[in-house]
Every structure is written in structure tokens, then in C-alpha cells.
Design an enzyme around this catalytic site. Structure first.
Site, PDB file in Angstrom:
ATOM      1  CD  GLU A  92      -2.849   1.439   0.522  1.00 49.05           C
ATOM      2  OE1 GLU A  92      -3.281   0.451  -0.104  1.00 49.05           O
ATOM      3  OE2 GLU A  92      -3.290   2.591   0.378  1.00 49.05           O
ATOM      4  N   GLY A 102      18.162   6.605  -1.830  1.00 44.85           N
ATOM      5  CA  GLY A 102      19.286   6.278  -2.712  1.00 44.85           C
ATOM      6  C   GLY A 102      20.353   5.427  -2.040  1.00 44.85           C
ATOM      7  CB  ILE A 105      16.421   2.329   2.975  1.00 46.20           C
ATOM      8  CG1 ILE A 105      17.770   2.655   3.630  1.00 46.20           C
ATOM      9  CG2 ILE A 105      15.361   2.004   4.040  1.00 46.20           C
ATOM     10  CD1 ILE A 105      17.760   3.871   4.551  1.00 46.20           C
ATOM     11  CB  SER A 107      15.993  -1.913  -3.018  1.00 43.65           C
ATOM     12  OG  SER A 107      16.023  -0.922  -4.005  1.00 43.65           O
ATOM     13  CE1 TYR A 140       8.272   0.930  -6.054  1.00 52.83           C
ATOM     14  CE2 TYR A 140       6.616   2.050  -7.360  1.00 52.83           C
ATOM     15  CZ  TYR A 140       7.262   1.862  -6.170  1.00 52.83           C
ATOM     16  OH  TYR A 140       6.890   2.589  -5.064  1.00 52.83           O
TER      17      TYR A 140
HETATM   18  C1  LIG Z   1      10.643   5.351  -3.751  1.00 54.97           C
HETATM   19  C2  LIG Z   1      11.443   5.206  -2.449  1.00 54.97           C
HETATM   20  C3  LIG Z   1      10.649   4.479  -1.388  1.00 54.97           C
HETATM   21  C4  LIG Z   1      12.706   4.401  -2.780  1.00 54.97           C
HETATM   22  O1  LIG Z   1      13.466   4.301  -1.602  1.00 54.97           O
HETATM   23  P1  LIG Z   1      15.050   4.467  -1.675  1.00 54.97           P
HETATM   24  O2  LIG Z   1      15.592   4.051  -0.365  1.00 54.97           O
HETATM   25  O3  LIG Z   1      15.392   5.800  -2.192  1.00 54.97           O
HETATM   26  O4  LIG Z   1      15.352   3.364  -2.800  1.00 54.97           O
HETATM   27  P2  LIG Z   1      16.701   2.636  -3.136  1.00 54.97           P
HETATM   28  O5  LIG Z   1      17.851   3.367  -2.517  1.00 54.97           O
HETATM   29  O6  LIG Z   1      16.563   1.212  -2.851  1.00 54.97           O
HETATM   30  O7  LIG Z   1      16.701   2.770  -4.678  1.00 54.97           O
HETATM   31  C5  LIG Z   1      17.196   3.942  -5.189  1.00 54.97           C
HETATM   32  C6  LIG Z   1      16.459   4.320  -6.412  1.00 54.97           C
HETATM   33  O8  LIG Z   1      15.218   4.864  -6.059  1.00 54.97           O
HETATM   34  C7  LIG Z   1      14.970   5.942  -6.920  1.00 54.97           C
HETATM   35  N1  LIG Z   1      14.096   6.953  -6.317  1.00 54.97           N
HETATM   36  C8  LIG Z   1      12.741   6.884  -6.452  1.00 54.97           C
HETATM   37  N2  LIG Z   1      12.180   7.972  -5.940  1.00 54.97           N
HETATM   38  C9  LIG Z   1      13.183   8.745  -5.449  1.00 54.97           C
HETATM   39  C10 LIG Z   1      13.193  10.017  -4.823  1.00 54.97           C
HETATM   40  N3  LIG Z   1      12.062  10.696  -4.595  1.00 54.97           N
HETATM   41  N4  LIG Z   1      14.386  10.530  -4.435  1.00 54.97           N
HETATM   42  C11 LIG Z   1      15.539   9.847  -4.650  1.00 54.97           C
HETATM   43  N5  LIG Z   1      15.583   8.644  -5.271  1.00 54.97           N
HETATM   44  C12 LIG Z   1      14.403   8.093  -5.672  1.00 54.97           C
HETATM   45  C13 LIG Z   1      16.308   6.499  -7.337  1.00 54.97           C
HETATM   46  O9  LIG Z   1      16.207   6.874  -8.689  1.00 54.97           O
HETATM   47  C14 LIG Z   1      17.260   5.372  -7.127  1.00 54.97           C
HETATM   48  O10 LIG Z   1      17.700   4.810  -8.312  1.00 54.97           O
HETATM   49  P3  LIG Z   1      19.282   4.828  -8.585  1.00 54.97           P
HETATM   50  O11 LIG Z   1      19.919   4.155  -7.389  1.00 54.97           O
HETATM   51  O12 LIG Z   1      19.413   4.064  -9.860  1.00 54.97           O
HETATM   52  O13 LIG Z   1      19.627   6.269  -8.673  1.00 54.97           O
HETATM   53  C15 LIG Z   1      11.903   6.591  -1.901  1.00 54.97           C
HETATM   54  O14 LIG Z   1      12.713   7.211  -2.852  1.00 54.97           O
HETATM   55  C16 LIG Z   1      10.768   7.486  -1.509  1.00 54.97           C
HETATM   56  O15 LIG Z   1      10.285   7.429  -0.379  1.00 54.97           O
HETATM   57  N6  LIG Z   1      10.325   8.337  -2.437  1.00 54.97           N
HETATM   58  C17 LIG Z   1       9.267   9.273  -2.153  1.00 54.97           C
HETATM   59  C18 LIG Z   1       7.943   8.569  -1.870  1.00 54.97           C
HETATM   60  C19 LIG Z   1       7.541   7.631  -2.973  1.00 54.97           C
HETATM   61  O16 LIG Z   1       7.653   7.933  -4.156  1.00 54.97           O
HETATM   62  N7  LIG Z   1       7.030   6.476  -2.577  1.00 54.97           N
HETATM   63  C20 LIG Z   1       6.510   5.494  -3.497  1.00 54.97           C
HETATM   64  C21 LIG Z   1       5.078   5.760  -3.744  1.00 54.97           C
HETATM   65  S1  LIG Z   1       4.371   4.520  -4.808  1.00 54.97           S
END
Ligand SMILES: CC(C)(COP(=O)(O)OP(=O)(O)OC[C@H]1O[C@@H](n2cnc3c(N)ncnc32)[C@H](O)[C@@H]1OP(=O)(O)O)[C@@H](O)C(=O)NCCC(=O)NCCS
Length: 170
Positions: A92, A102, A105, A107, A140
Site C-alpha cells: 500500500e 538512494g 533502503i 529496495s 519498480y
Molecule cells: C521510492 C522510495 C521508497 C525508494 O526508496 P530508496 O531508499 O530511495 O530506494 P533505493 O535506494 O533502494 O533505490 C534507489 C532508487 O530509487 C529511486 N528513487 C525513487 N524515488 C526517489 C526520490 N524521490 N528521491 C531519490 N531517489 C528516488 C532512485 O532513482 C534510485 O535509483 P538509482 O539508485 O538508480 O539512482 C523513496 O525514494 C521514496 O520514499 N520516495 C518518495 C515517496 C515515494 O515515491 N514512494 C513510493 C510511492 S508509490
């Protein structure tokens, strides 16, 4: 980075989880849609038949540091059922605070939900994402999720509030 722990949420985490739910809604520019209270989160996630499950990501203090663990992200999931594919899991929400993004976390949270799915004999993990949220969509896709809107053309619908009451004749 200090050490990271991903664990199942406890009832006492609901205040922090609500803080992060609000941050995610703000990111999605839909803050006005958040009607949930901490009490509802406690009752719905931690009773006998929980409506949802939650994983939290927290940074653990280094040895000797005084402050406690700090919650920096979360994922909320629940079980759904597909008449085509059987047991399924639905992610959800997934959110990581901006300063911790980045670093893998998000993933790790998704991978943990996939583990739960397999442990419960689910054949698929589903989620929805807003069409403008390209970075999340790219993540994703990088993790090999299939875009069902692109592939099959699905739209999400919702009956809510007065409309739902009217349907139910109340
Ligand atoms: C999407 C999210 C949960 C991913 O968490 P994360 O810890 O940044 O993810 P990871 O480190 O495992 O993966 C990194 C990738 O996420 C991507 N990413 C997605 N949204 C991002 C954001 N808002 N800011 C930074 N990186 C983001 C990056 O492009 C990165 O890819 P890369 O390593 O090739 O540059 C997080 O970025 C986030 O909370 N974003 C805002 C809220 C959101 O969009 N939630 C999903 C709603 S469906």
C-alpha cells in the site's frame, strides 16, 4: 551509513508511522486525503485480525551513542486475493525520508515484502504508483515489476463516503 534494521512494526510505532504516512502524502501532493488517526492505526494493525502489516526501517545508533533508533522509512502491506492467481500481497505504501534515499533502503523494504509473500505462498506482489512519480516507477521497473496499466490498461476505481452509503442503502 550507521547500521540499518528492517523489522515488523510494533503498536508503539504508530505515532512515527503516522508521521511518515503524512510525509508520503505530502510528497504525493495529496495531504488532504489523510484522514487516519494514530488510534485507528493501532486498532487496525495490532488487533486480533490485523487489516494491515507494517515494516519499519530504522537507523540504529552507533555503540556509545545516547539517542535511540530513528525510524526513517516504512512499508505497509496486506494480503489480497486474485481469482486468477490466488494468494497475493499488496504494498500500500512505501516511503523513505529524503535524506536517506538512494542508499538501498526502499529496495530492502520491497525485498522483505517479497520474502513475506513467498513465506505466505503468495504468487504476486502488487502496488500502485502515481503516473508522475517517475523515479519510483523507474525503481519498480529496475526491480523487474511489470506495469499493468501499460500492459493491460487497468484503471483504479473507488466508492467512498456518501456514495458508498447510498449504494448500501444507509
Ligand atoms: C521510492 C522510495 C521508497 C525508494 O526508496 P530508496 O531508499 O530511495 O530506494 P533505493 O535506494 O533502494 O533505490 C534507489 C532508487 O530509487 C529511486 N528513487 C525513487 N524515488 C526517489 C526520490 N524521490 N528521491 C531519490 N531517489 C528516488 C532512485 O532513482 C534510485 O535509483 P538509482 O539508485 O538508480 O539512482 C523513496 O525514494 C521514496 O520514499 N520516495 C518518495 C515517496 C515515494 O515515491 N514512494 C513510493 C510511492 S508509490
Amino acid at each position: 551509513m550507521a547500521s540499518l534494521r528492517i523489522r515488523e512494526a510494533k503498536e508503539g510505532d504508530c505515532g512515527d508511522i503516522l508521521r511518515l504516512i503524512r510525509e508520503l502524502a505530502e510528497y504525493e501532493k495529496l495531504s488532504d486525503q489523510v484522514k487516519i488517526s494514530e488510534e485507528a492505526l493501532r486498532a487496525d494493525g495490532f488487533g486480533q485480525n490485523p487489516f494491515y502489516h507494517c515494516l519499519v526501517a530504522e537507523i540504529l545508533p552507533a555503540p556509545g551513542e545516547l539517542q535511540g533508533p530513528c525510524m526513517v522509512g516504512y512499508g505497509v502491506y496486506y494480503f489480497i486475493y486474485s481469482t486468477w492467481k490466488g494468494r497475493s500481497i499488496y504494498l500500500e505504501d512505501i516511503y523513505v525520508m529524503p535524506e536517506y534515499r538512494g542508499q538501498g533502503i526502499g529496495s530492502k523494504i520491497i525485498k522483505k515484502v517479497a520474502e513475506v509473500a513467498l513465506d505466505k505462498a503468495c504468487s504476486q506482489l502488487r502496488l500502485a504508483v502515481l503516473d508522475w512519480n517517475k523515479r519510483a516507477i523507474d525503481l519498480y521497473k529496475a526491480l523487474q515489476a511489470q506495469d499493468l496499466t501499460e500492459a493491460e490498461g487497468w484503471h483504479f476505481f473507488c466508492f467512498e463516503g456518501e456514495v458508498m452509503k447510498e449504494l448500501a442503502g444507509r
